[in-house]
Design a protein around this motif. Structure first.
Motif, short mmCIF file in Angstrom:
data_model
loop_
_atom_site.label_atom_id
_atom_site.label_comp_id
_atom_site.label_asym_id
_atom_site.label_seq_id
_atom_site.Cartn_x
_atom_site.Cartn_y
_atom_site.Cartn_z
N PRO A 15 -10.74 22.66 -1.31
CA PRO A 15 -9.47 21.93 -1.40
C PRO A 15 -8.57 22.54 -2.47
CG PRO A 15 -11.25 20.68 -2.40
CD PRO A 15 -11.87 21.87 -1.75
N PRO A 16 -7.27 22.53 -2.24
CA PRO A 16 -6.36 23.11 -3.24
C PRO A 16 -6.36 22.27 -4.51
CG PRO A 16 -5.12 22.00 -1.52
CD PRO A 16 -6.57 21.99 -1.10
N VAL A 17 -6.16 22.93 -5.62
CA VAL A 17 -6.12 22.27 -6.91
C VAL A 17 -4.72 21.72 -7.12
CG1 VAL A 17 -6.36 22.59 -9.39
CG2 VAL A 17 -7.86 23.83 -7.82
N ARG A 18 -4.63 20.41 -7.39
CA ARG A 18 -3.33 19.78 -7.63
C ARG A 18 -3.07 19.71 -9.12
NH1 ARG A 18 -2.29 14.46 -4.66
NH2 ARG A 18 -0.19 15.16 -5.04
N ARG A 19 -1.89 20.11 -9.48
CA ARG A 19 -1.49 20.05 -10.89
C ARG A 19 -0.80 18.73 -11.15
NH1 ARG A 19 1.02 26.06 -11.78
NH2 ARG A 19 -0.90 27.19 -11.31
N ALA A 20 -0.95 18.24 -12.34
CA ALA A 20 -0.29 17.00 -12.73
C ALA A 20 1.21 17.24 -12.87
CB ALA A 20 -0.85 16.48 -14.04
N SER A 21 1.99 16.31 -12.36
CA SER A 21 3.44 16.44 -12.41
C SER A 21 3.99 15.76 -13.66
CB SER A 21 4.05 15.81 -11.17
OG SER A 21 5.45 15.75 -11.28
N ALA A 22 4.91 16.41 -14.31
CA ALA A 22 5.54 15.82 -15.48
C ALA A 22 6.41 14.63 -15.06
CB ALA A 22 6.39 16.86 -16.21
N TRP A 23 6.99 14.69 -13.87
CA TRP A 23 7.83 13.58 -13.38
C TRP A 23 6.99 12.33 -13.13
CZ3 TRP A 23 12.68 13.80 -14.28
CH2 TRP A 23 13.34 15.02 -14.31
N ALA A 24 5.79 12.52 -12.61
CA ALA A 24 4.92 11.37 -12.38
C ALA A 24 4.52 10.72 -13.70
CB ALA A 24 3.68 11.80 -11.61
N THR A 25 4.25 11.51 -14.70
CA THR A 25 3.91 10.99 -16.02
C THR A 25 5.10 10.24 -16.63
OG1 THR A 25 2.41 12.85 -16.33
CG2 THR A 25 3.04 11.62 -18.29
N LEU A 26 6.29 10.79 -16.47
CA LEU A 26 7.50 10.15 -16.99
C LEU A 26 7.77 8.83 -16.27
CD1 LEU A 26 9.88 10.42 -18.92
CD2 LEU A 26 11.11 11.61 -17.10
N ALA A 27 7.57 8.81 -14.96
CA ALA A 27 7.78 7.57 -14.20
C ALA A 27 6.77 6.50 -14.60
CB ALA A 27 7.68 7.86 -12.71
#
Length: 64
Positions: A15-27
């Motif tokens: 499975p592809p590795v998903r990176r954490a999104s800065a926008w999701a953290t901000l939301a």
């Protein structure tokens, strides 16, 4: 030769590795801050807020 094809298949099926999104953290931080402010408002305004009973509405046709 079979070992290399198995390794290639494992790489393709991984499975592809998903990176954490800065926008999701901000939301998520904005949602938590909003909830905290709303809870503080309830605690400050909660004890002093009173809702008076409203008068029953008059019927649209009082004679029938």
């Amino acid at each position: 030769m079979a070992d290399t094809t198995i390794e290639k298949a494992r790489v393709l099926l991984a499975p592809p590795v998903r990176r954490a999104s800065a926008w999701a953290t901000l939301a998520a931080a904005a949602l938590a801050a909003t909830a905290a402010v709303m809870m503080a408002g309830v605690m400050v305004l909660g004890p002093g807020v009173r809702f008076e009973e409203t008068v029953a509405a008059q019927p649209a046709f009082p004679n029938g």
